[in-house]
Structures are given as structure tokens and as C-alpha cells.
Design a protein around this motif. Structure first.
Motif, PDB file in Angstrom:
ATOM      1  N   ASP A 195       0.563  -1.317  -0.071  1.00  0.00           N
ATOM      2  CA  ASP A 195       0.438   0.102   0.217  1.00  0.00           C
ATOM      3  C   ASP A 195       0.594   1.340  -0.421  1.00  0.00           C
ATOM      4  N   ASP A 196       0.815   2.299  -0.226  1.00  0.00           N
ATOM      5  CA  ASP A 196       1.115   3.665  -0.323  1.00  0.00           C
ATOM      6  C   ASP A 196       0.869   3.980   0.475  1.00  0.00           C
ATOM      7  N   LEU A 197       2.029   4.518   1.217  1.00  0.00           N
ATOM      8  CA  LEU A 197       2.618   5.244   2.746  1.00  0.00           C
ATOM      9  C   LEU A 197       0.868   5.826   3.015  1.00  0.00           C
ATOM     10  N   LYS A 198       0.486   6.762   2.456  1.00  0.00           N
ATOM     11  CA  LYS A 198      -1.044   7.407   3.108  1.00  0.00           C
ATOM     12  C   LYS A 198      -1.589   6.871   2.317  1.00  0.00           C
ATOM     13  N   GLU A 199      -2.919   6.553   2.926  1.00  0.00           N
ATOM     14  CA  GLU A 199      -4.401   5.960   2.921  1.00  0.00           C
ATOM     15  C   GLU A 199      -5.594   6.010   1.692  1.00  0.00           C
ATOM     16  N   LEU A 221       9.514  11.322  13.271  1.00  0.00           N
ATOM     17  CA  LEU A 221       9.704  10.272  11.734  1.00  0.00           C
ATOM     18  C   LEU A 221       9.733  11.180  10.258  1.00  0.00           C
ATOM     19  N   ILE A 222      10.429  10.000   9.954  1.00  0.00           N
ATOM     20  CA  ILE A 222      11.353  11.075   8.217  1.00  0.00           C
ATOM     21  C   ILE A 222      10.884  10.364   6.838  1.00  0.00           C
ATOM     22  N   LYS A 223      10.286  11.082   6.176  1.00  0.00           N
ATOM     23  CA  LYS A 223       9.453  10.085   5.159  1.00  0.00           C
ATOM     24  C   LYS A 223      11.014  10.306   3.762  1.00  0.00           C
ATOM     25  N   ASN A 224      11.276   9.401   3.222  1.00  0.00           N
ATOM     26  CA  ASN A 224      11.965   8.941   2.224  1.00  0.00           C
ATOM     27  C   ASN A 224      11.359   9.780   0.507  1.00  0.00           C
ATOM     28  N   LYS A 225      11.410  10.601   0.553  1.00  0.00           N
ATOM     29  CA  LYS A 225      10.728  11.476  -0.630  1.00  0.00           C
ATOM     30  C   LYS A 225      11.099  10.711  -1.746  1.00  0.00           C
ATOM     31  N   TYR A 226      12.193   9.495  -2.171  1.00  0.00           N
ATOM     32  CA  TYR A 226      12.886   9.261  -2.981  1.00  0.00           C
ATOM     33  C   TYR A 226      12.712   8.118  -3.578  1.00  0.00           C
ATOM     34  N   VAL A 227      11.816   7.804  -2.908  1.00  0.00           N
ATOM     35  CA  VAL A 227      11.449   6.031  -3.168  1.00  0.00           C
ATOM     36  C   VAL A 227      10.026   5.521  -3.808  1.00  0.00           C
ATOM     37  N   GLY A 228      10.580   5.212  -5.343  1.00  0.00           N
ATOM     38  CA  GLY A 228       9.014   5.258  -6.267  1.00  0.00           C
ATOM     39  C   GLY A 228       7.663   4.632  -5.404  1.00  0.00           C
ATOM     40  N   ARG A 229       6.676   3.943  -6.558  1.00  0.00           N
ATOM     41  CA  ARG A 229       6.157   3.110  -6.290  1.00  0.00           C
ATOM     42  C   ARG A 229       6.503   1.441  -6.202  1.00  0.00           C
ATOM     43  N   THR A 230       6.431   0.770  -5.259  1.00  0.00           N
ATOM     44  CA  THR A 230       6.724  -0.220  -5.085  1.00  0.00           C
ATOM     45  C   THR A 230       5.876  -0.962  -5.245  1.00  0.00           C
ATOM     46  N   ILE A 263       2.142  17.037   9.150  1.00  0.00           N
ATOM     47  CA  ILE A 263       3.221  17.840  10.189  1.00  0.00           C
ATOM     48  C   ILE A 263       1.904  19.258  11.183  1.00  0.00           C
ATOM     49  N   SER A 264       1.082  20.278   9.984  1.00  0.00           N
ATOM     50  CA  SER A 264       0.845  21.664  10.195  1.00  0.00           C
ATOM     51  C   SER A 264      -0.615  20.895  11.750  1.00  0.00           C
ATOM     52  N   ALA A 265      -1.158  19.970  11.169  1.00  0.00           N
ATOM     53  CA  ALA A 265      -1.454  19.351  13.086  1.00  0.00           C
ATOM     54  C   ALA A 265      -1.108  19.231  13.756  1.00  0.00           C
ATOM     55  N   ALA A 266       0.719  18.137  13.688  1.00  0.00           N
ATOM     56  CA  ALA A 266       0.931  17.857  14.924  1.00  0.00           C
ATOM     57  C   ALA A 266       1.439  19.749  14.983  1.00  0.00           C
ATOM     58  N   ILE A 267       2.066  20.681  14.511  1.00  0.00           N
ATOM     59  CA  ILE A 267       2.261  21.397  14.602  1.00  0.00           C
ATOM     60  C   ILE A 267       1.691  22.295  16.060  1.00  0.00           C
ATOM     61  N   GLY A 268       0.297  21.739  15.468  1.00  0.00           N
ATOM     62  CA  GLY A 268      -0.776  23.242  16.445  1.00  0.00           C
ATOM     63  C   GLY A 268      -1.108  22.552  17.492  1.00  0.00           C
ATOM     64  N   TYR A 269      -1.408  20.695  17.396  1.00  0.00           N
ATOM     65  CA  TYR A 269      -1.151  19.946  18.645  1.00  0.00           C
ATOM     66  C   TYR A 269      -0.292  21.163  19.922  1.00  0.00           C
ATOM     67  N   ALA A 270       0.758  20.555  19.301  1.00  0.00           N
ATOM     68  CA  ALA A 270       2.008  21.420  20.322  1.00  0.00           C
ATOM     69  C   ALA A 270       1.887  22.532  20.680  1.00  0.00           C
ATOM     70  N   GLU A 271       1.944  23.574  19.315  1.00  0.00           N
ATOM     71  CA  GLU A 271       1.519  24.859  20.149  1.00  0.00           C
ATOM     72  C   GLU A 271       0.427  24.784  21.095  1.00  0.00           C
ATOM     73  N   ILE A 328       6.539  13.966  23.469  1.00  0.00           N
ATOM     74  CA  ILE A 328       7.325  14.390  22.272  1.00  0.00           C
ATOM     75  C   ILE A 328       5.508  14.703  21.687  1.00  0.00           C
ATOM     76  N   VAL A 329       6.035  15.132  20.908  1.00  0.00           N
ATOM     77  CA  VAL A 329       4.341  15.231  19.424  1.00  0.00           C
ATOM     78  C   VAL A 329       5.069  15.145  18.297  1.00  0.00           C
ATOM     79  N   ILE A 330       5.090  14.254  17.474  1.00  0.00           N
ATOM     80  CA  ILE A 330       5.359  14.039  16.073  1.00  0.00           C
ATOM     81  C   ILE A 330       3.854  13.788  15.338  1.00  0.00           C
ATOM     82  N   GLY A 331       4.368  14.351  14.085  1.00  0.00           N
ATOM     83  CA  GLY A 331       3.565  14.415  12.599  1.00  0.00           C
ATOM     84  C   GLY A 331       4.222  13.097  11.966  1.00  0.00           C
ATOM     85  N   VAL A 332       3.062  12.740  11.167  1.00  0.00           N
ATOM     86  CA  VAL A 332       2.892  11.351   9.452  1.00  0.00           C
ATOM     87  C   VAL A 332       3.292  12.536   8.794  1.00  0.00           C
ATOM     88  N   PRO A 333       4.587  12.478   8.195  1.00  0.00           N
ATOM     89  CA  PRO A 333       5.044  12.976   6.932  1.00  0.00           C
ATOM     90  C   PRO A 333       3.878  12.283   5.369  1.00  0.00           C
TER      91      PRO A 333
END
Length: 466
Positions: A2-6, A313-322, A295-303, A286-291
Motif C-alpha cells: 500500500d502507498d504510505l498514505k491511505e 518520523l522521516i519520509k524518504n521522498k525518493y522512493v518510487g511506487r513499489t 505536520i501542520s496539525a502536529a505543530i498545532g497540537y504541540a503549540e 513529544i508530539v510528532i506528525g506523520v509526513p
């Protein structure tokens, strides 16, 4: 795997009128809209009395190279990025669609879903129409060809027969039409370049990338024609018009730097994060966001909580479709290729993980597992949208009840399934409050996927349980 986002939205459209570098600017615009569709892309240009098309399957950068762009000669262009929902995949469904008729050429591209497509297709086929694709976009072309009179009247009569969520761009040799559905479910913006050329895009981020100044959003039920670089506007329907933008445009689909119906997307997501804290606080380190869209919502929750925001969490932007892998072990390895937990940040910490939605639950389960394997002491999941319990028939790939885990499980069961220490969703009213933070913003929201209150009749679209 599955793609990372659903969740996937169907597509994005971009158009430009009266510019010598129309194809090149259209390419840049589509690149800015790549997040809306990764299965196919196409650009159609108008040069004198002829339309030329290039399209293909894959990302914009895979379909086009400098030679292909330079061979698209023309001063007007429309383009499309596609993620298939209605009609399925395949090159025949990649847009724009090109119609060659005795009265001239016509190109159409479309974002959204026509809910009465099957009814119209059956009627058109009974009248002799032959379809070359399974895309609902082609229906509009056949309807237009069957009408008489001036082109704008033919288009308006045809549009008034459609029901659902859509933003259309229609290109002829000497004019371009831009259309938004009568409910305003799908966004479409007008911009203008310094040389006076008009630009149309699904999101304002695509206007920004080509240097166009935002003018306004196309209104629900409105058709805009640009010819001789002059705009003409009219309402194409006498049926009731509602302004009910899809709530998921703000939650997930759109880029954070886009503005939809006067509301900045990043701001609404940040507001949702704050609202999440007010509704569902939790003691954590800590508060983290799923890339990336969380991220924007996580910043709001933290504030709001005064709990530090961290890049856990770090997203690898250079991974193609699998491809789907044959074993669970290899599928999990695919997740690690796309997303990594930062052990030095999450180890021995109570973590609040903010995500924008849970659809099938598999991705959330894997991410919680990643965090715990990295040493997180606790993982508390907070979701910046209400639970998605019902299918969307307006251009999102959630068409069956069996796909939606929140339809199958309550919050407690789902929390246990994904392995979280706690789980909470933002309320519907909380999401509305996050988006309607401007007093002058009075538009309603389509929240059918949360509450089953569909904007349109469903026609032949039925809930599939199995």
C-alpha cells in the motif's frame, strides 16, 4: 505494498490561455499538482486550428521530457494528473481526452466524479454513442456533441445533466472553458500572469509556481470562458446551488500552501491540531506528525499543549511506487523504505502521533509498530479528521464499506488493532470550527464520509459490503 498514505484523490487540472510557452508552464503547473495524482499525466495544446496531445502513465517527470514539451506547439494548453477511481487505470483513461469532430477539435480534462455517469452512459449508448474509454469524463464530450447552438450553450445544457463533484477544463482551438460543479465540492481557481494570460488550476499552489496572481475561485455552478483573452462568466444551471467544499480538501488532499475558497490549508490543519488537543489531551513527552500532510496539525497540537514538537518520523521522498510483496516481512520492509522512525528522538519517550486520517488501518498499525520498535515507551494516536465510516462517491478511492475500518470497529477496538496506547479523532464540530475560523467564511462542508449526509443523490452508486 500500500502507498504510505491511505486516501487518494482522483486528479488535478491546470490550464493556461494565450501564452507562447503554454506547454512549459502547464508542465510546471502539473508538477505542483503531482500530489493529487501519480498514475498518469497529459498536456493538450491548441495551435491555430489544431489540437495536439501527449499523455502517458506515470509521474509528470516520467511522462514528459524537454523534447516532448518542445514538440507541443501552441499558445493555449490544458493538463491533467490522474489517480484513477471511476473508470479504473490504463492509458485510454489518462487525460486530457481529445475529441476530433467535423466541427473541430475539443479537449477535456476533469477532477472529481460524476455520480450519475452510469445512467448517462447507458442513455448515450442507446442513442448510438461509442465510448473509447471507461472514464466518466468522456460522457461530457458525447453530451456536448449531441447539442445544437453556440458552443457555450451546448456546454451549459450538457453540464446541467451531470450530477456529482467536478471541475472541468475544456479547450477548443480559440477558447478555454473552466467549470465547477453546482455544489462546489471540487476546487478551481483563476489566476493571471503579468503578461495578462489567464491561468486555471485545482489549487492556488500551481498558480504560485508559474508566477500567476490569484484572482478568484470559480463559483459553484459557474462556467467561465476565456476568448481573445477576455473572461465571460455565467451560471450554467437553474438547479439549487450549494457551496459545500469537500472537507478532505483541507484535511488531506491539498498542499498546505494552497488557499481554497479563501481559506489557507496550513492554517486549517494547524487549527485542527489545536482543537484535537482541546478535545483529547494526553500527557506525553513529544508530539510528532506523520509526513507530510499531518505536520501542520502536529505543530498545532504541540503549540496548544506546550509539548515539544519533534521530527520523530522521516519520509524518504525518493522512493518510487513499489509492488505488492508476497510476504508480510517484505511488505513491512517496504514501509521502512518509505518511512523511518528516528530512534534517538522517540526512544524511551511517550509519543503523541498526529495523523490526518485512518482509512484501512494498515498504515497506522505499521507506523505505531515502527515507533515502538524504535523504543517509544507509549504511542498515543490523534487523528485530525473524524472517523471515516462511509464511502465517498465524489472522486476519492473509498467506495466500499469493507475498506473502512472505522465502519467495522469502534474507537476502542481500532486502538487495540493498531497497537496504540490511546486513540482519538477530532469531532465533526471541531473540524468545522478549524476550517470556519474566518467569520466571513459561511460555506458549508461535505462530510459525507464521516456522517453519511451525501450532497447528491447516489443514483446507481450503492454501498458495497463485500
Amino acid at each position: 505494498m500500500d502507498d504510505l498514505k491511505e486516501v487518494h484523490e482522483e486528479c488535478g487540472v491546470f490550464g493556461i490561455f494565450q501564452h507562447q510557452d503554454a506547454a512549459q508552464l502547464c508542465y510546471y503547473g502539473l508538477h505542483a499538482l503531482q500530489h493529487r495524482g501519480q498514475e498518469g499525466a497529459g498536456i493538450l495544446v491548441s495551435h491555430q486550428d489544431h489540437l495536439s496531445l501527449h499523455k502517458g502513465e506515470g509521474l509528470v517527470t516520467e511522462v514528459f521530457n524537454p523534447d516532448k514539451i518542445n514538440n507541443l506547439h501552441g499558445i493555449h494548453a490544458i493538463g491533467h494528473v490522474r489517480y484513477s477511481t471511476a473508470g479504473g487505470g490504463g492509458i485510454m483513461n489518462v487525460q486530457p481526452l481529445l475529441f476530433r469532430t467535423m466541427n473541430g477539435d475539443m479537449g477535456i480534462c476533469h477532477n472529481g466524479n460524476i455520480v450519475n455517469a452510469d445512467v448517462l452512459r447507458l442513455e448515450l449508448e442507446s442513442q448510438g454513442s461509442i465510448f473509447s474509454s471507461s472514464s466518466d469524463t468522456e460522457i461530457l464530450g458525447h453530451l456536448i456533441k449531441r447539442q445544437k447552438g453556440h458552443m457555450i450553450d451546448r456546454i451549459c445544457v450538457s453540464l446541467d445533466q451531470l450530477d456529482g463533484a467536478f471541475a472541468f477544463l475544456i479547450l477548443l482551438e480559440d477558447c478555454l472553458y473552466a467549470v465547477r460543479d453546482r455544489y462546489g465540492l471540487r476546487p478551481l481557481a483563476i489566476g493571471q500572469l503579468p503578461n495578462g494570460s489567464y491561468v486555471f488550476a485545482s489549487e492556488t499552489c500551481a498558480l504560485d509556481i508559474v508566477g500567476a496572481q490569484f484572482i478568484r475561485d470559480i463559483e459553484p455552478g459557474e462556467i467561465v470562458r476565456v476568448k481573445n483573452n477576455q473572461l465571460l462568466s455565467r451560471i450554467y444551471t437553474q438547479k439549487t446551488i450549494h457551496d459545500q467544499i469537500c472537507a478532505m480538501e483541507y484535511v488531506y488532499f491539498s498542499r498546505p500552501d494552497s488557499t481554497i475558497d479563501g481559506i489557507n490549508v496550513h492554517t486549517t490543519r494547524k487549527n485542527a491540531g489545536k482543537q484535537l488537543y482541546y478535545e483529547s489531551p494526553v500527557d506525553a513527552d513529544i508530539v510528532i506528525g506523520v509526513p507530510d500532510s499531518s505536520i501542520s496539525a502536529a505543530i498545532g497540537y504541540a503549540e496548544a499543549s506546550h509539548i515539544p514538537y519533534e521530527m520523530g518520523l522521516i519520509k524518504n521522498k525518493y522512493v518510487g511506487r513499489t509492488f505488492i510483496q508476497p510476504t508480510q516481512e517484505l511488505r513491512n520492509q517496504g514501509v521502512r523504505m518509505k518511512l523511518s522512525a528516528v530512534a534517538s528522538i522517540v526512544k524511551d519517550k511517550k509519543v503523541i502521533m498526529i495523523d490526518d486520517s485512518i482509512v484501512r488501518g494498515t498504515t497506522s498499525k505499521r507506523i505505531v509498530s515502527l515507533l515502538k520498535e524504535a523504543g517509544a515507551k507509549e504511542v498515543h494516536v490523534r487523528i485530525a479528521s473524524p472517523a471515516i465510516k462511509y464511502p465517498c462517491f465524489y472522486g476519492v478511492d473509498t467506495s466500499t464499506l469493507k475498506e473502512l475500518i472505522s465502519h467495522q470497529m469502534n474507537v476502542s477496538q481500532l486502538c487495540q488493532y493498531i497497537g496504540a496506547d490511546s486513540l482519538a479523532f477530532i469531532s465533526e464540530e471541531g473540524l468545522k470550527r478549524s476550517i470556519h475560523f474566518k467569520k466571513e467564511y459561511t460555506c458549508d462542508l461535505c462530510m459525507a464520509c464521516f456522517n453519511k449526509q451525501y450532497v447528491t443523490p447516489l443514483y446507481n452508486n450503492e454501498f458495497e459490503h463485500d
